[in-house]
Design a protein around this motif. Sequence first.
Motif, PDB file in Angstrom:
ATOM      1  N   PRO A 127       0.842  -1.202   0.000  1.00 51.03           N
ATOM      2  CA  PRO A 127       0.000   0.000   0.000  1.00 51.03           C
ATOM      3  C   PRO A 127       0.878   1.253   0.000  1.00 51.03           C
ATOM      4  N   PRO A 128       0.351   2.409  -0.446  1.00 46.19           N
ATOM      5  CA  PRO A 128       1.137   3.656  -0.390  1.00 46.19           C
ATOM      6  C   PRO A 128       1.523   3.949   1.063  1.00 46.19           C
ATOM      7  N   PRO A 129       2.757   4.355   1.310  1.00 45.85           N
ATOM      8  CA  PRO A 129       3.257   4.554   2.690  1.00 45.85           C
ATOM      9  C   PRO A 129       2.386   5.482   3.531  1.00 45.85           C
ATOM     10  N   LEU A 130       1.853   6.522   2.907  1.00 47.25           N
ATOM     11  CA  LEU A 130       1.066   7.512   3.675  1.00 47.25           C
ATOM     12  C   LEU A 130      -0.184   6.887   4.291  1.00 47.25           C
ATOM     13  N   ALA A 131      -0.733   5.872   3.604  1.00 51.54           N
ATOM     14  CA  ALA A 131      -2.059   5.361   4.015  1.00 51.54           C
ATOM     15  C   ALA A 131      -1.916   4.442   5.215  1.00 51.54           C
ATOM     16  N   ASP A 132      -2.647   4.722   6.277  1.00 50.79           N
ATOM     17  CA  ASP A 132      -2.581   3.908   7.497  1.00 50.79           C
ATOM     18  C   ASP A 132      -3.545   2.729   7.332  1.00 50.79           C
ATOM     19  N   VAL A 133      -3.107   1.722   6.564  1.00 53.82           N
ATOM     20  CA  VAL A 133      -3.994   0.571   6.341  1.00 53.82           C
ATOM     21  C   VAL A 133      -3.861  -0.426   7.481  1.00 53.82           C
ATOM     22  N   ARG A 134      -2.691  -0.414   8.105  1.00 54.53           N
ATOM     23  CA  ARG A 134      -2.419  -1.438   9.123  1.00 54.53           C
ATOM     24  C   ARG A 134      -3.455  -1.385  10.242  1.00 54.53           C
ATOM     25  N   GLY A 136      -6.391  -0.177  10.036  1.00 60.63           N
ATOM     26  CA  GLY A 136      -7.774  -0.323   9.592  1.00 60.63           C
ATOM     27  C   GLY A 136      -8.487   0.992   9.388  1.00 60.63           C
ATOM     28  N   TRP A 137      -7.794   2.130   9.620  1.00 64.29           N
ATOM     29  CA  TRP A 137      -8.472   3.416   9.455  1.00 64.29           C
ATOM     30  C   TRP A 137      -8.807   3.628   7.985  1.00 64.29           C
ATOM     31  N   LEU A 138      -7.913   3.098   7.122  1.00 69.02           N
ATOM     32  CA  LEU A 138      -8.156   3.222   5.685  1.00 69.02           C
ATOM     33  C   LEU A 138      -8.016   1.821   5.084  1.00 69.02           C
ATOM     34  N   THR A 139      -9.080   1.332   4.452  1.00 65.01           N
ATOM     35  CA  THR A 139      -9.015  -0.002   3.837  1.00 65.01           C
ATOM     36  C   THR A 139      -8.954   0.190   2.319  1.00 65.01           C
ATOM     37  N   LEU A 140      -7.907  -0.336   1.706  1.00 64.99           N
ATOM     38  CA  LEU A 140      -7.718  -0.118   0.270  1.00 64.99           C
ATOM     39  C   LEU A 140      -8.065  -1.371  -0.533  1.00 64.99           C
ATOM     40  N   GLU A 141      -8.577  -1.121  -1.742  1.00 69.44           N
ATOM     41  CA  GLU A 141      -8.810  -2.194  -2.708  1.00 69.44           C
ATOM     42  C   GLU A 141      -7.923  -1.928  -3.922  1.00 69.44           C
ATOM     43  N   TYR A 142      -7.547  -2.999  -4.607  1.00 66.16           N
ATOM     44  CA  TYR A 142      -6.581  -2.850  -5.698  1.00 66.16           C
ATOM     45  C   TYR A 142      -7.149  -3.381  -7.018  1.00 66.16           C
TER      46      TYR A 142
ATOM     47  N   ASP C  19     -21.743   4.677  10.206  1.00 63.61           N
ATOM     48  CA  ASP C  19     -20.694   3.892   9.526  1.00 63.61           C
ATOM     49  C   ASP C  19     -19.316   4.348  10.001  1.00 63.61           C
ATOM     50  N   ARG C  20     -19.123   5.650  10.058  1.00 62.53           N
ATOM     51  CA  ARG C  20     -17.802   6.192  10.406  1.00 62.53           C
ATOM     52  C   ARG C  20     -17.507   5.997  11.892  1.00 62.53           C
ATOM     53  N   VAL C  21     -18.545   6.190  12.734  1.00 63.37           N
ATOM     54  CA  VAL C  21     -18.324   6.039  14.175  1.00 63.37           C
ATOM     55  C   VAL C  21     -17.946   4.583  14.496  1.00 63.37           C
ATOM     56  N   VAL C  22     -18.612   3.632  13.850  1.00 61.62           N
ATOM     57  CA  VAL C  22     -18.323   2.208  14.130  1.00 61.62           C
ATOM     58  C   VAL C  22     -16.940   1.833  13.596  1.00 61.62           C
ATOM     59  N   LYS C  23     -16.599   2.378  12.429  1.00 63.17           N
ATOM     60  CA  LYS C  23     -15.262   2.076  11.885  1.00 63.17           C
ATOM     61  C   LYS C  23     -14.198   2.630  12.839  1.00 63.17           C
ATOM     62  N   LEU C  24     -14.462   3.792  13.426  1.00 60.08           N
ATOM     63  CA  LEU C  24     -13.492   4.440  14.316  1.00 60.08           C
ATOM     64  C   LEU C  24     -13.434   3.720  15.667  1.00 60.08           C
ATOM     65  N   HIS C  26     -14.065   0.645  16.186  1.00 56.17           N
ATOM     66  CA  HIS C  26     -13.365  -0.626  15.933  1.00 56.17           C
ATOM     67  C   HIS C  26     -11.855  -0.388  15.949  1.00 56.17           C
ATOM     68  N   LEU C  27     -11.460   0.680  15.296  1.00 54.03           N
ATOM     69  CA  LEU C  27     -10.028   1.014  15.204  1.00 54.03           C
ATOM     70  C   LEU C  27      -9.462   1.381  16.572  1.00 54.03           C
ATOM     71  N   VAL C  28     -10.205   2.179  17.340  1.00 51.69           N
ATOM     72  CA  VAL C  28      -9.701   2.596  18.659  1.00 51.69           C
ATOM     73  C   VAL C  28      -9.484   1.368  19.539  1.00 51.69           C
ATOM     74  N   HIS C  29     -10.425   0.418  19.483  1.00 52.97           N
ATOM     75  CA  HIS C  29     -10.243  -0.778  20.316  1.00 52.97           C
ATOM     76  C   HIS C  29      -9.077  -1.611  19.804  1.00 52.97           C
ATOM     77  N   PHE C  30      -8.923  -1.687  18.485  1.00 56.05           N
ATOM     78  CA  PHE C  30      -7.794  -2.416  17.879  1.00 56.05           C
ATOM     79  C   PHE C  30      -6.488  -1.814  18.403  1.00 56.05           C
ATOM     80  N   LEU C  31      -6.398  -0.494  18.414  1.00 59.38           N
ATOM     81  CA  LEU C  31      -5.183   0.177  18.899  1.00 59.38           C
ATOM     82  C   LEU C  31      -4.999  -0.068  20.392  1.00 59.38           C
ATOM     83  N   SER C  32      -6.112  -0.066  21.144  1.00 60.77           N
ATOM     84  CA  SER C  32      -5.982  -0.265  22.601  1.00 60.77           C
ATOM     85  C   SER C  32      -5.489  -1.680  22.897  1.00 60.77           C
TER      86      SER C  32
END
Lengths: 210, 210, 198
Positions: A127-134, A136-142, C19-24, C26-32
């Motif tokens: 993935p592009p380095p800038l994108a925080d995919v790890r 899960g904040w940004l999920t990318l498709e290719y 959608d955005r609140v649940v995605k966030l 989920h992410l916050v708990h993943f990070l925690s």
Amino acid sequence: PPEKPTIIKCRSPEKETFTCWWKPGPDGGQPTNYTLLYSKEGEEQVYECPDYRTAGPNSCYFDKKHTSFWTIYNITVKATNEMGSNISDPHYVDVTYIVQPDPPVNVTLELKKTINRKPYLVLTWSPPPLADVRSGWLTLEYELRLKPEEGEEWETIFVGQQTQYKMFSLNPGKKYIVQIHCKPDHHGSWSEWTSEKYVQIPTDFRVKDM
Amino acid sequence: PPEKPTIIKCRSPEKETFTCWWKPGPDGGQPTNYTLLYSKEGEEQVYECPDYRTAGPNSCYFDKKHTSFWTIYNITVKATNEMGSNISDPHYVDVTYIVQPDPPVNVTLELKKTINRKPYLVLTWSPPPLADVRSGWLTLEYELRLKPEEGEEWETIFVGQQTQYKMFSLNPGKKYIVQIHCKPDHHGSWSEWTSEKYVQIPTDFRVKDM
Amino acid sequence: PICSNGSVNCQLSLRELFDRVVKLSHLVHFLSSEIFNEFNEHYGQGRHFIARAVNSCHTSTLTTPEDKEQAQQIHHEDLLNLVLGMLRSWNDPLIHLASEVQRIKEAPDTILRKAVEIEEKNKRLLEGMEKIVGRINSGEVGNEIYSQWEGLPSLQLADEDSRLSAFYNLLHCFHRDSHKIDNYLKLLKCRLIHGSNC
């Protein structure tokens, strides 16, 4: 007075910050000043662009602190000179819809053979380095595309969230061009394609007669 | 007296109830009675197992009324016979972390062709019936694996919360084995794999000759 | 395109917000989970912090549903306000966590970075929740549900073991609460947006 400017594009590369660009209108040769103003849905307050410099001329950069995912921005640009001023049409922005990631990186192509000596091509990328995919904040498709060097028509293959793909049916002796691009899984737009990668399929790359 | 028993496993299949099993220690041939006792975090009170029968021998079944999440159970098992008694080491359990669902069901495989006649395989499945994913109390994630029938190596693909997946890169003429399993979205463990499903990729499953 | 004709009611839909609140969440708990596990691996070995952490979260005064039935029986406005109250109760401790963790001896960079990221994302999640609650409770965002955190002095204790135990306790509690928040929001989303038919 200067003609009204036009907001041409707003883009977020990683769903954390975003930038808008505008195109000045004819200004009759007068030194003209541009001010970007924005308000947020349901709020009366009007704010000015926090940073006119980071993204170059005729642009406004919104850093993390100024980027909200819970609102629609109503953005206008005002052109002002000695003769008067003029305001652009409003441009509405929902940051999630303007995410356009950078292209994938580290594209590799490798010719391999299966156990029963069947050759195939393995493509991998990151993935592009800038994108925080790890996280899960940004999920990318290719999506990848390929065509023979002298061919006209690209063949495009959507591969979902995978960062690896196996190509089985390639023509021996042909030289192929391969490119990949990516997009956020819901809203947003495709990145640019990666630069062209070439792979030469050896002539003895014959598919075993089954 | 009997040697102390050991609590070997606790599992919740649907994040609503849970069961613990223990292994008796050597009891010198004496008829020995087992009592499971537990207390909950922040409470002094000690309770006895609500149901020794439902989950079979040497087990304790906690129904919905006796199952709480985000709280630590301190569980011990006491073995008693005429010679005396002995207590297991305490077993600490937060039910949130012991959810292991049953495997997905209704796995279907279907060969399809895209508009430009490109063949691909569509896999669909359903969550295990016990798991209430509709209410949102339990969110499942899925992973599928496949390999050519005579192949050695599985290829594993994580597909998130989707219950459908499209496979594009398949080897014409090959027979593939496909399995799927699932896991709660954060904590808990993977279910068993579904039983093996087979799909024969037709030889004319060739990508258009370029 | 968004509000192309400049329609008056140009705002994000409740579905988009959820959608955005649940995605966030989920992410916050993943990070925690990541920061808790990493901290435990790095500092927790053989110190039995868990024994001291049991039942000592500053938010334990908030009555939260502990099983599916309880969570489903609560009116959605009350559950939304509860989630909002939990998030607010964590705003202050997470700010101090992000700054105090920088002072831990040889703290790995990944822990430092995650502490800052969690504070940022949790604040963003709180902003989103205030938007949703404001929308659903017709503009009224009650803030009576709140649990004060008094743990800063314990993060600054001279004795290293006690100080690390305080950090462990904070991370353990946030790990648990962020999972509750994520779970309740997924439940609320299914109930309010998908008619409990996710």
